[in-house]
Design a protein around this motif. Structure first.
Motif, PDB file in Angstrom:
ATOM      1  N   PRO A  33       0.834  -1.211   0.000  1.00 29.52           N
ATOM      2  CA  PRO A  33       0.000   0.000   0.000  1.00 29.52           C
ATOM      3  C   PRO A  33       0.867   1.260   0.000  1.00 29.52           C
ATOM      4  N   THR A  34       0.423   2.272  -0.717  1.00 32.72           N
ATOM      5  CA  THR A  34       1.152   3.557  -0.762  1.00 32.72           C
ATOM      6  C   THR A  34       0.143   4.686  -0.657  1.00 32.72           C
ATOM      7  N   LEU A  35       0.632   5.865  -0.333  1.00 30.37           N
ATOM      8  CA  LEU A  35      -0.271   7.014  -0.267  1.00 30.37           C
ATOM      9  C   LEU A  35       0.426   8.296  -0.740  1.00 30.37           C
ATOM     10  N   CYS A  36       1.563   8.625  -0.116  1.00 28.25           N
ATOM     11  CA  CYS A  36       2.242   9.854  -0.545  1.00 28.25           C
ATOM     12  C   CYS A  36       3.006   9.633  -1.847  1.00 28.25           C
ATOM     13  N   ASN A  37       3.338   8.392  -2.136  1.00 32.89           N
ATOM     14  CA  ASN A  37       4.110   8.113  -3.346  1.00 32.89           C
ATOM     15  C   ASN A  37       3.209   8.194  -4.575  1.00 32.89           C
ATOM     16  N   PHE A  38       3.691   8.827  -5.621  1.00 33.07           N
ATOM     17  CA  PHE A  38       2.892   8.908  -6.842  1.00 33.07           C
ATOM     18  C   PHE A  38       3.836   9.166  -8.004  1.00 33.07           C
ATOM     19  N   LYS A  44       9.238  10.572  -1.417  1.00 38.79           N
ATOM     20  CA  LYS A  44       9.737  11.321  -0.257  1.00 38.79           C
ATOM     21  C   LYS A  44       9.590  10.567   1.056  1.00 38.79           C
ATOM     22  N   GLY A  45       8.721   9.569   1.100  1.00 35.47           N
ATOM     23  CA  GLY A  45       8.601   8.780   2.329  1.00 35.47           C
ATOM     24  C   GLY A  45       7.880   9.486   3.456  1.00 35.47           C
ATOM     25  N   TYR A  46       6.838  10.253   3.150  1.00 35.64           N
ATOM     26  CA  TYR A  46       6.146  11.009   4.197  1.00 35.64           C
ATOM     27  C   TYR A  46       5.144  10.162   4.993  1.00 35.64           C
ATOM     28  N   CYS A  47       4.392   9.290   4.324  1.00 38.57           N
ATOM     29  CA  CYS A  47       3.234   8.699   5.011  1.00 38.57           C
ATOM     30  C   CYS A  47       3.565   7.401   5.746  1.00 38.57           C
ATOM     31  N   ARG A  48       4.581   6.699   5.348  1.00 36.06           N
ATOM     32  CA  ARG A  48       5.042   5.420   5.936  1.00 36.06           C
ATOM     33  C   ARG A  48       4.006   4.294   5.785  1.00 36.06           C
ATOM     34  N   MET A  49       3.116   4.428   4.826  1.00 30.40           N
ATOM     35  CA  MET A  49       2.176   3.326   4.594  1.00 30.40           C
ATOM     36  C   MET A  49       2.842   2.157   3.880  1.00 30.40           C
ATOM     37  N   CYS A  50       3.978   2.411   3.269  1.00 32.54           N
ATOM     38  CA  CYS A  50       4.594   1.396   2.413  1.00 32.54           C
ATOM     39  C   CYS A  50       5.696   0.617   3.139  1.00 32.54           C
ATOM     40  N   VAL A  51       5.687   0.669   4.480  1.00 22.77           N
ATOM     41  CA  VAL A  51       6.789   0.016   5.194  1.00 22.77           C
ATOM     42  C   VAL A  51       6.832  -1.487   4.918  1.00 22.77           C
ATOM     43  N   LYS A  59      11.310  -0.485   6.982  1.00 20.92           N
ATOM     44  CA  LYS A  59      11.847   0.488   6.028  1.00 20.92           C
ATOM     45  C   LYS A  59      10.726   0.965   5.104  1.00 20.92           C
ATOM     46  N   ALA A  60      10.733   2.245   4.792  1.00 15.63           N
ATOM     47  CA  ALA A  60       9.754   2.776   3.835  1.00 15.63           C
ATOM     48  C   ALA A  60      10.196   2.347   2.437  1.00 15.63           C
ATOM     49  N   SER A  61       9.395   1.498   1.812  1.00 15.36           N
ATOM     50  CA  SER A  61       9.860   0.866   0.567  1.00 15.36           C
ATOM     51  C   SER A  61       9.955   1.851  -0.599  1.00 15.36           C
ATOM     52  N   CYS A  62       9.197   2.956  -0.561  1.00 14.35           N
ATOM     53  CA  CYS A  62       9.213   3.858  -1.723  1.00 14.35           C
ATOM     54  C   CYS A  62      10.500   4.666  -1.805  1.00 14.35           C
ATOM     55  N   VAL A  63      11.203   4.812  -0.683  1.00 10.48           N
ATOM     56  CA  VAL A  63      12.431   5.630  -0.700  1.00 10.48           C
ATOM     57  C   VAL A  63      13.692   4.817  -0.397  1.00 10.48           C
TER      58      VAL A  63
HETATM   59 FE1  FES Z   1       4.291   7.169   1.632  1.00 11.10          FE
HETATM   60 FE2  FES Z   1       6.112   5.342   0.948  1.00 11.10          FE
HETATM   61  S1  FES Z   1       4.184   5.710   0.082  1.00 11.10           S
HETATM   62  S2  FES Z   1       6.144   6.678   2.590  1.00 11.10           S
END
Ligand code: FES
Length: 561
Positions: A33-38, A44-51, A59-63
Motif C-alpha cells: 500500500p502507498t499514499l504519498c508516493n505517486f 519522499k517517504g512522508y506517510c510510511r504506509m509502504c513500510v 523500512k519505507a519501501s518507496c524511498v
Molecule cells: Fe508514503 Fe512510501 S508511500 S512513505
C-alpha cells in the motif's frame, strides 16, 4: 546498472541496484500500500504506509533502494501492525469523517481504510479546526482533509514548474501554503489545477466538479486538448448516462504533457461564457429567420462556383480542411497568418533538455501554459537552466528571471546566453527586424509556437494567408472577425459556433458544433497527428461541419484522409 541478489518474501531474486524496494515489489506483482508516493513525483517517504521488514527493521519501501543481502518481507505481523497504526494516525490527525466529505468514493485514504478494515478510530480524533480556503476561482483547499502527503507541493514544482505551493511549520502543525502564506486566490497560482488532480483526499478540489459525480459514476473519455497547438493528452470525465462534463484531467501517460495541463486546457471549455449560435439563420429584408439543414445546403450549393472563396482558421481539423479543399479547390485561404517567421529546428524533447531559453514576445503562462511548465521546471528546479525574456509589454515570466530585455536590446540577451551549450529560442510572432537578427545566429535552436491549434494542418494543406475576393465568401472556423469589413460587397456565409458583434452582418449563418461536440485530427506544433475524441452530444440545433462538407463535396471524410 549492477545486478544484485536479494530475498523477497523468501524467494531469491536478482534485481537492478538503483531500484527501490517498491519498484521491485511492483515488478514482482507484490502489492504494497502507498499514499504519498505517486509516479512521476520523486518519492519522499512522508506517510510510511509502504513500510516493509528487512531482517527485523522497518523500512519505507518507496524511498529505500535495494541493497545486496536484503531480506524483504512485505506481509509480516510487524509490517501489518505498523501500517495499521500509521493509517490510524493519518485518520486521527484531522477531519477524516468520510460521510461528510465530498471526496468519499474518490479518496485514496478512504480506500486504504477499507483495505485495512478500519471500523473505528484508535486515537482520539484531532479536534482543531483548520481553514477552508475558498478564495480561488477554480479551486478550494480544505485543510481539515489534508494528510500532508505534499503531493500538491511536489506536483506544483516538479511537474508544473510553478513553485507556488509550499509548507510552513513542522509536525502536525504543518500547513500547505501558497507563496508566503497568502490565500490561494491572491497568490501567483496560474490555475493549472494539477494540485486538485493529484490530491489523494478531499483537500484540494475543482470547485466546478464538486457534487457532480464520482469517478465510478463517470465515463472517462481519452482525448486531446485543442486549445493550443501543443496537443496535450486529456481524460474527459463525463457523467455516465448523462450529457455533461464533470472535469478534465491531464493524461499522466501522455508523452507530451505527462498529466500537466494549463488553465485554458483544464477549465476554459468548462467555463466558456461565449454566446453560442443556437440555430442557423438567413438574413433577408426583414432581418434574420431560422433555416434548417436542407435550407442551408440549398443556399450554400447555389453560392459555390468559380466566384466563391473559402476562408478558414486553425480551429478546423484535418478532415474538415481536406473536405473544404474538395469543395473549393485552390480557392481556400487562411484568415490568419500561417507561415513561421523561422521554422522550428528543435522539438519538445529538445526543449526539455536545454540549458538556456530565450523567450521572445510571448507570455507562456498565459498562452502556451504547458510549454511554460516545461521551461519553468528546469529554470526553477534542480537543473538551474537560464531564462532570458525579451519583450516590450507585460510578460509574467519576468517574475522568475533577472534576465529581462526589450526588443531593442535583444543582442544583450544573446551575449548573456553565450557559453551555454544548448539554448532554445521560443517565439510565436516576430517582427521582421527580430527575425532578421535571429536568422543571423546559426548556433541557436528555434521552437516556433504556431498561432492556432491546427496551423500546421493549414500549412500541410497548402492553405496560405492571403486576401482574395469573390462574389461569395465562405468562412469556416471560430475567428470570423472582420470578414464582413474585408468583403463588404460579397454574399458572406459563416459556419461558426459563436455569436460575435459581426455576426449580425453575415448573410447566412450556419450554427456549428464546438468543443467536445466535435471530433477529428490535427497536427500539433511538432507535426504529430493527434486525435480529438468527441465527449458530448450537442444539445442545440447545430450542424457538424463534417456533415455539411460531406454533403457539399459528395465525399466522406474517410475518402479524403
Ligand atoms: Fe508514503 Fe512510501 S508511500 S512513505
Amino acid at each position: 546498472m549492477e545486478r544484485i541478489k536479494i530475498k523477497f518474501n523468501g524467494n531469491e531474486v536478482e534485481v537492478d541496484s538503483g531500484k527501490t524496494i517498491l519498484d521491485v515489489a511492483n515488478e514482482l506483482g507484490i502489492h504494497i500500500p502507498t499514499l504519498c508516493n505517486f509516479e512521476p513525483l520523486a518519492p519522499k517517504g512522508y506517510c510510511r504506509m509502504c513500510v516493509v521488514e528487512d531482517r527485523g527493521a522497518l523500512k519505507a519501501s518507496c524511498v529505500t533502494p535495494v541493497a545486496a543481502g536484503m531480506e524483504i518481507q512485505t506481509d509480516t505481523p510487524l509490517v501489518k501492525e505498523a501500517r495499521y497504526i500509521n493509517l490510524q494516525l493519518l485518520f486521527g490527525e484531522r477531519n477524516h469523517y468520510c460521510m461528510y466529505c465530498e471526496s468519499s468514493g474518490d479518496c485514496e485514504l478512504q480506500d486504504l481504510g477499507y483495505e485495512f478494515g478500519l471500523d473505528h478510530f484508535d486515537f482520539p480524533p484531532y479536534e482543531r479546526k483548520f481553514l477552508v480556503d475558498n478564495s480561488h476561482k477554480f479551486l478550494t483547499i480544505d485543510h481539515n482533509r489534508c494528510i500532508l502527503c505534499r503531493r500538491c507541493i511536489r506536483a506544483c514544482s516538479e511537474l508544473a514548474g510553478h513553485f507556488v505551493l509550499g509548507e510552513r511549520d513542522r509536525g502536525f502543525n504543518t500547513m500547505i501554503i501558497a507563496d508566503v502564506d497568502v490565500p490561494l486566490g491572491e497568490s501567483t497560482c496560474t490555475s493549472c489545477g494539477l494540485c486538485a488532480q493529484i490530491c489523494p483526499t478531499g483537500t484540494i478540489k475543482d470547485k466546478r466538479a464538486a457534487y457532480l459525480g464520482k469517478e465510478v459514476q463517470s465515463d472517462i473519455i481519452p482525448s486531446t486538448c485543442d486549445i493550443c497547438p501543443l496537443g496535450c493528452g486529456i481524460n474527459v470525465y463525463r457523467r455516465s448516462g448523462s450529457n455533461f462534463i464533470i472535469k478534465v484531467y491531464g493524461d499522466w501517460d501522455s508523452p507530451i504533457n505527462g498529466g500537466v495541463l494549463c488553465k485554458l486546457g483544464r477549465y476554459s471549455v468548462l467555463y466558456d461564457e461565449r454566446k453560442r449560435l443556437l440555430a442557423s439563420k438567413i438574413r433577408d429584408d426583414f432581418g434574420y429567420r431560422k433555416i434548417d439543414f436542407d435550407g442551408v445546403l440549398k443556399i450554400a450549393r447555389s453560392r459555390i462556383g468559380d466566384d466563391a472563396v473559402a476562408y478558414v482558421d486553425g480551429s478546423l481539423y484535418n478532415e474538415e480542411l481536406a473536405l473544404i479543399k474538395k469543395v473549393f479547390g485552390n480557392n481556400v485561404y487562411s484568415i490568419n497568418p500561417v507561415e513561421p517567421p523561422i521554422p522550428s529546428s528543435t522539438d519538445l524533447s529538445g526543449l526539455s533538455k536545454a540549458e538556456g531559453y530565450i523567450v521572445i514576445g510571448v507570455d507562456l503562462n498565459k498562452d502556451y501554459g504547458v510549454v511554460g511548465s516545461m521551461i519553468k521546471r528546469r529554470v526553477l528546479g534542480e537543473e538551474k537552466a537560464k531564462l532570458f525574456v525579451v519583450d516590450d509589454g507585460f510578460n509574467s515570466l519576468t517574475s522568475i528571471t533577472e534576465n529581462v530585455f526589450t526588443f531593442k536590446d535583444i543582442e544583450q540577451a544573446f551575449d548573456k546566453a553565450k557559453g551555454l551549450k544548448d539554448v532554445v529560442v521560443v517565439f510565436s510572432a516576430l517582427s521582421d527586424t527580430i527575425r532578421d537578427t535571429l536568422t543571423k545566429r546559426g548556433e541557436l535552436k528555434y521552437l516556433w509556437l504556431p498561432f492556432e491549434t491546427n496551423t500546421i494542418g493549414l500549412i500541410k494543406n497548402g492553405i496560405k494567408y492571403e486576401m482574395k475576393s469573390g462574389k461569395n465568401v465562405f468562412f469556416f472556423g471560430k475567428d470570423h472577425k472582420k470578414i464582413r469589413e474585408r468583403f463588404p460587397e460579397a454574399f458572406v456565409i459563416c459556419a461558426t459556433p459563436f455569436e460575435i458583434e459581426e455576426t449580425e452582418k453575415i448573410d447566412l449563418l450556419i450554427a456549428t458544433k464546438d468543443g467536445f461536440e466535435r471530433e477529428g485530427t490535427f497536427y500539433n506544433l511538432e507535426g504529430k497527428s493527434l486525435k480529438r475524441n468527441k465527449a458530448l452530444e450537442s444539445e442545440y440545433n447545430v450542424i457538424d461541419v463534417i456533415d455539411l462538407l460531406s454533403e457539399l463535396s459528395g465525399k466522406t471524410k474517410s475518402e479524403v484522409i
